[in-house]
Scaffold this active site. Structure first.
Site, mmCIF file in Angstrom:
data_model
loop_
_atom_site.group_PDB
_atom_site.id
_atom_site.type_symbol
_atom_site.label_atom_id
_atom_site.label_comp_id
_atom_site.label_asym_id
_atom_site.label_seq_id
_atom_site.Cartn_x
_atom_site.Cartn_y
_atom_site.Cartn_z
ATOM 1 C CG ASP A 1 0.584 0.817 4.729
ATOM 2 O OD1 ASP A 1 1.777 0.777 5.044
ATOM 3 O OD2 ASP A 1 -0.171 -0.170 4.797
ATOM 4 C CD GLN B 1 -2.804 1.304 2.402
ATOM 5 O OE1 GLN B 1 -3.403 2.326 2.629
ATOM 6 N NE2 GLN B 1 -2.939 0.242 3.191
ATOM 7 C CD GLU C 1 -1.790 2.124 8.238
ATOM 8 O OE1 GLU C 1 -1.477 2.374 7.076
ATOM 9 O OE2 GLU C 1 -1.916 2.993 9.120
ATOM 10 N N GLY D 1 -7.745 20.489 18.906
ATOM 11 C CA GLY D 1 -7.380 21.904 18.906
ATOM 12 C C GLY D 1 -7.879 22.601 20.155
ATOM 13 N N GLY D 2 -7.902 23.911 20.118
ATOM 14 C CA GLY D 2 -8.292 24.680 21.289
ATOM 15 C C GLY D 2 -9.796 24.831 21.458
HETATM 16 N N1 COA Z 1 11.588 -10.405 -9.192
HETATM 17 C C1 COA Z 1 12.252 -11.187 -8.315
HETATM 18 N N2 COA Z 1 12.220 -11.009 -6.979
HETATM 19 C C2 COA Z 1 11.448 -9.988 -6.540
HETATM 20 C C3 COA Z 1 10.731 -9.147 -7.401
HETATM 21 C C4 COA Z 1 10.822 -9.390 -8.786
HETATM 22 N N3 COA Z 1 10.182 -8.641 -9.663
HETATM 23 N N4 COA Z 1 10.072 -8.240 -6.641
HETATM 24 C C5 COA Z 1 10.356 -8.522 -5.354
HETATM 25 N N5 COA Z 1 11.201 -9.556 -5.286
HETATM 26 C C6 COA Z 1 11.786 -10.157 -4.098
HETATM 27 C C7 COA Z 1 12.682 -9.214 -3.345
HETATM 28 O O1 COA Z 1 13.914 -9.090 -4.005
HETATM 29 C C8 COA Z 1 12.761 -9.897 -1.997
HETATM 30 O O2 COA Z 1 13.715 -10.919 -2.063
HETATM 31 P P1 COA Z 1 14.949 -11.079 -1.013
HETATM 32 O O3 COA Z 1 14.357 -10.963 0.356
HETATM 33 O O4 COA Z 1 15.476 -12.433 -1.342
HETATM 34 O O5 COA Z 1 15.918 -9.996 -1.271
HETATM 35 C C9 COA Z 1 11.410 -10.572 -1.873
HETATM 36 O O6 COA Z 1 10.778 -10.443 -3.155
HETATM 37 C C10 COA Z 1 10.473 -10.053 -0.845
HETATM 38 O O7 COA Z 1 10.488 -8.648 -0.723
HETATM 39 P P2 COA Z 1 10.035 -8.007 0.662
HETATM 40 O O8 COA Z 1 10.000 -6.536 0.501
HETATM 41 O O9 COA Z 1 10.895 -8.537 1.748
HETATM 42 O O10 COA Z 1 8.532 -8.545 0.802
HETATM 43 P P3 COA Z 1 7.797 -9.155 2.080
HETATM 44 O O11 COA Z 1 6.470 -9.593 1.583
HETATM 45 O O12 COA Z 1 8.591 -10.193 2.764
HETATM 46 O O13 COA Z 1 7.638 -7.933 3.083
HETATM 47 C C11 COA Z 1 6.886 -5.717 3.695
HETATM 48 C C12 COA Z 1 6.632 -6.978 2.866
HETATM 49 C C13 COA Z 1 5.851 -4.683 3.315
HETATM 50 C C14 COA Z 1 6.792 -6.024 5.181
HETATM 51 C C15 COA Z 1 8.308 -5.199 3.387
HETATM 52 O O14 COA Z 1 8.435 -5.032 1.998
HETATM 53 C C16 COA Z 1 8.628 -3.875 4.072
HETATM 54 O O15 COA Z 1 8.923 -3.821 5.258
HETATM 55 N N6 COA Z 1 8.642 -2.786 3.305
HETATM 56 C C17 COA Z 1 9.003 -1.469 3.803
HETATM 57 C C18 COA Z 1 7.921 -0.862 4.635
HETATM 58 C C19 COA Z 1 6.617 -0.774 3.930
HETATM 59 O O16 COA Z 1 6.483 -0.206 2.878
HETATM 60 N N7 COA Z 1 5.600 -1.312 4.600
HETATM 61 C C20 COA Z 1 4.234 -1.070 4.226
HETATM 62 C C21 COA Z 1 3.744 -1.932 3.210
HETATM 63 S S1 COA Z 1 2.126 -1.353 2.816
#
Ligand code: COA
Length: 492
Positions: free
Chosen positions: A234, A83, A205, A313-314
């Site tokens: 988010d 998001q 979030e 607010g106030g």
């Molecule tokens: N091709 C190949 N691999 C891909 C890819 C693509 N097109 N797009 C994503 N990936 C891989 C990434 O390289 C990563 O691999 P790695 O861990 O081996 O390096 C993997 O997908 C997962 O990415 P990640 O961001 O860790 O996803 P997640 O589902 O495990 O975590 C979140 C999700 C949101 C918790 C995390 O991305 C995060 O903390 N983001 C920052 C904060 C944020 O925006 N949070 C709010 C989300 S609404």
């Protein structure tokens, strides 16, 4: 990462060095190619109008809303998911940026399948956050995929990502690598936390709402911390990031180079909860008199307490029942006892004597009696529907607001008329409602289109943006760099 160095690709790679194109749509890019200080637009190249002793572009001769959109000419490599990041890039797309969303082949943004309501179709979670974008599938860990990504880096102005900390680097897309390929590129990231003890954490979030001070200050004093329905962690951080990107694009018109933009969700939430940090400091100088806890004679501790529906607010305010509340959970109105309209409030609720009674006549006298005052006002609001109360109170300039349900908002004609709620058509799920651009620009009409299907624009982007010849596109397809794993077997 290796980049093909055909004459054409070299040209593309050197896009930054190319002379400015004569199109208003290239304002941001072309201006950046000039050594600072000059604002380059089509108009700027005409004899400049004089204003305040400075050269400024002459106004466009095009009618309002027909001179393109604010971010026309800005191309975004959208590496976002879920998001926060998608909120940011969708806003930029609404404002005219060409947003190319990169997704994992066969999988895509995880939200495509989350909270699915129509079998086999992209979820509303996805469609409402990815409108007006293009989708290309690329396996970022495949050698050929890396090459395509490098070419995208060379062809775009901004890379936006919200992967877990370190994930972009693990793909080989370090800032150094990106900047070597394209010194003008802005690299914008959402992370859960900034540098510090939690910087490596994954964040969603509600974690951000809790870590940013919102949850501890939301809810009722006698209840647990509460998260809000508005996605301030988010979507709120996505908004912050969009502002950072636009500022960096503007700075680039002077410096010619890109920069990193980082928004931590904790920081974004704290920024939105800033009034509570204000109150934290006020506590050192006495009780928070506008909190109803003060009127109830309950002592304050050393931390900002939860304040229920007290106004931040106030001017004291509270949510009051309206006619029909017994059956309608949203038959309520927010009522503010703004000091300048106190006399009008007294008259409308039938308490004219409060206008002169020393216990009620001044804001400070009222503070210890707010509960009784709001209970009394509620006796009046309960005789009116929230809309009847609005009609009466608005005429008297008494600040108030109906509690509108999502059902009411979905059908509100004025929101449809302004494009804040938009109905779009989608090939697999049919029509759906989405929130359009809440930021209205009078000369840049929002471009709200449906979200793309997974990989819908892969061929188009390879051909038209990255200029791969057909022959090479076929080879890329066979390589497995843009296709799902099971298709790799077919291609082999
Ligand atoms: N091709 C190949 N691999 C891909 C890819 C693509 N097109 N797009 C994503 N990936 C891989 C990434 O390289 C990563 O691999 P790695 O861990 O081996 O390096 C993997 O997908 C997962 O990415 P990640 O961001 O860790 O996803 P997640 O589902 O495990 O975590 C979140 C999700 C949101 C918790 C995390 O991305 C995060 O903390 N983001 C920052 C904060 C944020 O925006 N949070 C709010 C989300 S609404």
């Amino acid at each position: 990462m290796a980049t093909r160095k055909t004459a054409k690709s070299k040209l593309r790679a050197n896009r930054t060095k190319a002379p400015a194109k004569k199109s208003a749509n290239r304002v941001v890019k072309s201006a950046a190619k000039k050594p600072a200080r000059k604002t380059v637009t089509v108009a700027a190249r005409k004899p400049a109008a004089k204003s305040n002793g400075k050269s400024v572009p002459a106004p466009s001769a095009m009618p309002w809303g027909q001179a393109g959109r604010a971010l026309d000419g800005v191309r975004i490599l959208d590496f976002t998911h879920v998001q926060s990041g998608p909120t940011c890039t969708q806003l930029l797309a609404f404002m005219g940026a060409d947003v190319i969303k990169v997704e994992r082949p066969g999988v895509g943004d995880i939200t495509r399948g989350q909270l699915r309501d129509v079998k086999g179709a992209d979820s509303l979670y996805f469609t409402m956050l990815n409108g007006s974008k293009r989708s290309i599938t690329i396996d970022s860990k495949h050698p050929k995929g890396k090459e395509i990504l490098d070419r995208l880096v060379q062809s775009c102005d901004v890379l936006v990502e919200n992967f877990a900390p370190g994930a972009l680097d693990r793909m080989g897309l370090t800032f150094e690598h990106i900047h070597k390929l394209n010194p003008r590129m802005i690299v914008a990231s959402v992370k859960g936390f900034g540098p510090g003890p939690y910087e490596d954490c994954k964040v969603y979030e509600n974690v951000a709402q809790c870590a940013g001070g919102s949850a501890s200050t939301t809810g009722f004093r006698d209840g647990p911390p509460l998260v809000t329905g508005a996605q301030i962690g988010d979507s709120g951080t996505g908004l912050h990031l969009a502002l950072g990107i636009v500022a960096a694009l503007y700075q680039r018109t002077r410096t010619g180079r890109g920069q990193k933009v980082l928004c931590a969700m904790q920081d974004g939430v704290l920024n939105l909860a800033r009034v509570k940090l204000r109150d934290q400091q006020r506590l050192a100088h006495g009780p928070l008199t506008e909190y109803s806890q003060y009127g109830e004679g309950i002592a304050f501790g050393d931390t900002v307490p939860r304040a229920g529906n007290d106004s931040g607010g106030g001017q004291p305010g509270w949510i009051l029942k309206c006619k029909g509340y017994e059956n309608d959970p949203d038959a309520y109105i927010y009522f503010i006892t703004q000091a300048p309209v106190w006399a009008a409030i007294c008259d409308v609720i039938g308490k004219a004597e409060w206008k002169t009674d020393p216990d009620y006549a001044t804001p400070s006298a009222r503070l210890p009696r707010l509960k009784h005052i709001f209970d009394t006002i509620e006796q009046w609001t309960m005789t009116k529907t929230k809309f009847e109360a609005m009609d009466i109170l608005n005429k008297l300039d008494i600040p108030c607001g109906p509690i509108l349900s999502m059902k009411e908002l979905a059908h509100e004609p004025s929101l449809r008329a302004t494009g804040t709620v938009v109905e779009v058509d989608h090939p697999t799920r049919g029509t759906y409602l989405t929130v359009g651009n809440p930021i209205k620009l009078s000369d840049s009409i929002a471009d709200v289109r449906r979200s793309p299907l997974l990989g819908e624009h892969t061929d188009e982007v390879l051909r038209d943006v990255l200029k791969y010849p057909e022959r090479e596109i076929e080879a890329i397809k066979a390589s497995g760099a843009i296709t799902a794993p099971e298709k790799k077997a077919e291609a082999a």
